[in-house]
Design an enzyme around this catalytic site. Structure first.
Site, PDB file in Angstrom:
ATOM      1  N   GLU A  73      37.967  24.746  44.737  1.00 22.86           N
ATOM      2  CA  GLU A  73      37.784  26.074  44.181  1.00 22.86           C
ATOM      3  C   GLU A  73      36.362  26.406  43.962  1.00 22.86           C
ATOM      4  OE1 GLU A  73      38.563  29.093  43.625  1.00 22.86           O
ATOM      5  OE2 GLU A  73      40.013  29.316  42.043  1.00 22.86           O
ATOM      6  N   ASP A  74      36.155  27.726  44.158  1.00 23.90           N
ATOM      7  CA  ASP A  74      34.610  28.215  43.874  1.00 23.90           C
ATOM      8  C   ASP A  74      33.940  28.218  42.625  1.00 23.90           C
ATOM      9  OD1 ASP A  74      36.473  30.522  43.410  1.00 23.90           O
ATOM     10  OD2 ASP A  74      35.342  31.976  44.620  1.00 23.90           O
ATOM     11  N   LYS A 100      31.764  28.461  34.797  1.00 26.20           N
ATOM     12  CA  LYS A 100      31.255  29.403  33.784  1.00 26.20           C
ATOM     13  C   LYS A 100      31.915  28.900  32.536  1.00 26.20           C
ATOM     14  CE  LYS A 100      30.562  33.683  36.200  1.00 26.20           C
ATOM     15  NZ  LYS A 100      31.095  34.912  36.355  1.00 26.20           N
ATOM     16  N   THR A 123      43.394  31.145  35.992  1.00 29.59           N
ATOM     17  CA  THR A 123      43.701  31.045  37.264  1.00 29.59           C
ATOM     18  C   THR A 123      44.019  29.578  37.509  1.00 29.59           C
ATOM     19  OG1 THR A 123      42.319  32.689  38.199  1.00 29.59           O
ATOM     20  CG2 THR A 123      43.181  31.252  39.740  1.00 29.59           C
ATOM     21  N   PHE A 130      27.471  37.355  36.882  1.00 34.06           N
ATOM     22  CA  PHE A 130      28.148  37.841  37.966  1.00 34.06           C
ATOM     23  C   PHE A 130      27.423  37.340  39.477  1.00 34.06           C
ATOM     24  CE2 PHE A 130      31.027  39.848  40.876  1.00 34.06           C
ATOM     25  CZ  PHE A 130      32.126  39.451  40.620  1.00 34.06           C
ATOM     26  N   ARG A 178      30.101  36.752  51.725  1.00 31.33           N
ATOM     27  CA  ARG A 178      30.586  35.496  51.418  1.00 31.33           C
ATOM     28  C   ARG A 178      29.801  34.286  52.469  1.00 31.33           C
ATOM     29  NH1 ARG A 178      35.693  35.437  48.939  1.00 31.33           N
ATOM     30  NH2 ARG A 178      36.907  37.173  49.222  1.00 31.33           N
ATOM     31  N   ASP A 196      36.091  30.442  35.367  1.00 32.72           N
ATOM     32  CA  ASP A 196      35.622  31.453  34.570  1.00 32.72           C
ATOM     33  C   ASP A 196      36.530  31.305  33.379  1.00 32.72           C
ATOM     34  OD1 ASP A 196      34.165  33.492  33.647  1.00 32.72           O
ATOM     35  OD2 ASP A 196      35.277  35.093  34.733  1.00 32.72           O
ATOM     36  N   SER A 197      37.270  32.100  33.210  1.00 38.69           N
ATOM     37  CA  SER A 197      38.229  32.042  32.105  1.00 38.69           C
ATOM     38  C   SER A 197      39.030  30.762  31.830  1.00 38.69           C
ATOM     39  CB  SER A 197      39.220  33.311  31.799  1.00 38.69           C
ATOM     40  OG  SER A 197      40.242  33.346  32.864  1.00 38.69           O
ATOM     41  N   GLY A 198      39.564  30.354  33.172  1.00 37.69           N
ATOM     42  CA  GLY A 198      40.266  29.123  33.341  1.00 37.69           C
ATOM     43  C   GLY A 198      41.742  29.511  33.522  1.00 37.69           C
ATOM     44  N   ARG A 203      39.900  33.156  48.781  1.00 31.48           N
ATOM     45  CA  ARG A 203      39.128  32.746  49.761  1.00 31.48           C
ATOM     46  C   ARG A 203      37.836  32.220  49.721  1.00 31.48           C
ATOM     47  NH1 ARG A 203      41.862  37.717  50.655  1.00 31.48           N
ATOM     48  NH2 ARG A 203      40.598  38.690  49.767  1.00 31.48           N
ATOM     49  N   GLY A 204      37.624  32.333  48.189  1.00 26.76           N
ATOM     50  CA  GLY A 204      36.107  31.997  47.720  1.00 26.76           C
ATOM     51  C   GLY A 204      35.817  30.536  48.104  1.00 26.76           C
ATOM     52  N   ASP A 208      32.639  36.342  46.927  1.00 24.49           N
ATOM     53  CA  ASP A 208      32.252  37.674  47.388  1.00 24.49           C
ATOM     54  C   ASP A 208      31.774  38.913  46.332  1.00 24.49           C
ATOM     55  OD1 ASP A 208      34.974  37.764  46.256  1.00 24.49           O
ATOM     56  OD2 ASP A 208      35.123  39.837  47.068  1.00 24.49           O
TER      57      ASP A 208
HETATM   58  P1  IMP Z   1      39.370  32.823  35.753  1.00 26.20           P
HETATM   59  O1  IMP Z   1      40.954  32.791  35.988  1.00 26.20           O
HETATM   60  O2  IMP Z   1      38.729  33.725  34.932  1.00 26.20           O
HETATM   61  O3  IMP Z   1      38.907  31.543  35.764  1.00 26.20           O
HETATM   62  O4  IMP Z   1      38.936  33.562  37.184  1.00 26.20           O
HETATM   63  C1  IMP Z   1      38.658  32.752  38.375  1.00 26.20           C
HETATM   64  C2  IMP Z   1      38.432  33.769  39.570  1.00 26.20           C
HETATM   65  O5  IMP Z   1      37.395  35.006  38.961  1.00 26.20           O
HETATM   66  C3  IMP Z   1      37.514  33.272  40.749  1.00 26.20           C
HETATM   67  O6  IMP Z   1      38.400  32.483  41.375  1.00 26.20           O
HETATM   68  C4  IMP Z   1      36.864  34.358  41.293  1.00 26.20           C
HETATM   69  O7  IMP Z   1      37.576  34.967  42.108  1.00 26.20           O
HETATM   70  C5  IMP Z   1      36.774  35.323  39.956  1.00 26.20           C
HETATM   71  N1  IMP Z   1      35.202  35.297  39.542  1.00 26.20           N
HETATM   72  C6  IMP Z   1      34.898  34.765  38.422  1.00 26.20           C
HETATM   73  N2  IMP Z   1      33.602  34.902  38.105  1.00 26.20           N
HETATM   74  C7  IMP Z   1      33.136  35.367  39.470  1.00 26.20           C
HETATM   75  C8  IMP Z   1      31.751  35.662  39.845  1.00 26.20           C
HETATM   76  O8  IMP Z   1      30.805  35.651  38.986  1.00 26.20           O
HETATM   77  N3  IMP Z   1      31.422  35.993  40.891  1.00 26.20           N
HETATM   78  C9  IMP Z   1      32.786  36.450  41.932  1.00 26.20           C
HETATM   79  N4  IMP Z   1      33.952  35.969  41.699  1.00 26.20           N
HETATM   80  C10 IMP Z   1      34.351  35.517  40.060  1.00 26.20           C
HETATM   81 MG    MG Z   2      38.507  31.903  43.407  1.00 29.53          MG
END
Ligand code: IMP
Ligand code: MG
Length: 188
Positions: A104-105, A136, A112, A157, A170, A108-110, A47-48, A164
């Protein structure tokens, strides 16, 4: 954690409303130039990504459609991405032969984004690119190509502007940093 007034745990405003407005407009202009003469299918990750999507769309001067997808990562919690994502709501549209831009919002790790790209690639779009509001980069565990990035941010964070904290906040017009001594997100 129960809903609290956000001012209690807002450590700092990382990206202001003005900065968001300016940058989203710039991204919209750049995307419109890059896809000139083409039509685009925006795939928004729920939803982000919603707040970013609706603002970005208003700055596109090319024909575009939108569709939505929801994903959830297997594993301990939303912050602990494990590398496998599950599609909890799939697209309505067939993306075959389309110019697809994922909206996408945050990356982070990548994990997703990497799995989403893998899934969408099998459906044979004409082109497949990524537009993320926040990156990030220092947290990256898998390499993903991000074609459009709003802001590179530190490993903090964040919440607001679509992102959210336990599903609230949000609606805030800025991106803020959570003071984790005051507020512990249930999935952090
Ligand atoms: P990844 O798979 O680690 O890149 O995670 C991506 C998902 O983690 C994003 O779509 C967010 O839902 C969540 N996420 C990562 N960092 C944050 C943050 O600082 N605030 C809120 N959600 C986050
Ligand atoms: Mg997201």
């Amino acid at each position: 954690m129960a809903y609290q007034e956000y001012k209690k745990f807002l450590a700092e405003v990382l990206v202001t409303e003005e900065q968001l407005k300016t940058r989203v407009a710039e991204l919209g202009k750049k995307i419109s130039e890059d896809y000139a003469g083409e039509s685009l299918l925006l795939v928004c990750v729920l939803r982000g990504g919603v707040m970013f999507l609706t603002d970005l769309m208003r700055h596109l001067t090319i024909p575009h459609m939108v569709d939505f997808m929801a994903l959830s990562s297997y594993g301990v919690g939303a912050r602990q991405s494990t590398g496998t994502v599950r599609i909890t709501m799939d697209l309505n549209m067939d993306i075959y032969g389309q110019n697809v831009l994922i909206v996408e919002d945050i990356v982070d790790s990548g994990h997703t984004m990497a799995s989403l790209l893998e899934v969408l690639e099998t459906r044979q779009p004409k082109t497949l690119k990524v537009c993320t509001l926040l990156d990030k980069a220092t947290r990256r565990e898998v390499d993903v190509q991000l074609d459009y990035v709003g802001f590179n941010i530190e490993d903090k964070f964040v919440f607001g502007y679509g992102l959210d904290l336990d599903e609230y906040y949000r609606d805030l017009p800025f991106v803020g940093v959570v003071d984790l001594n005051v507020y512990s997100p249930s999935d952090a």
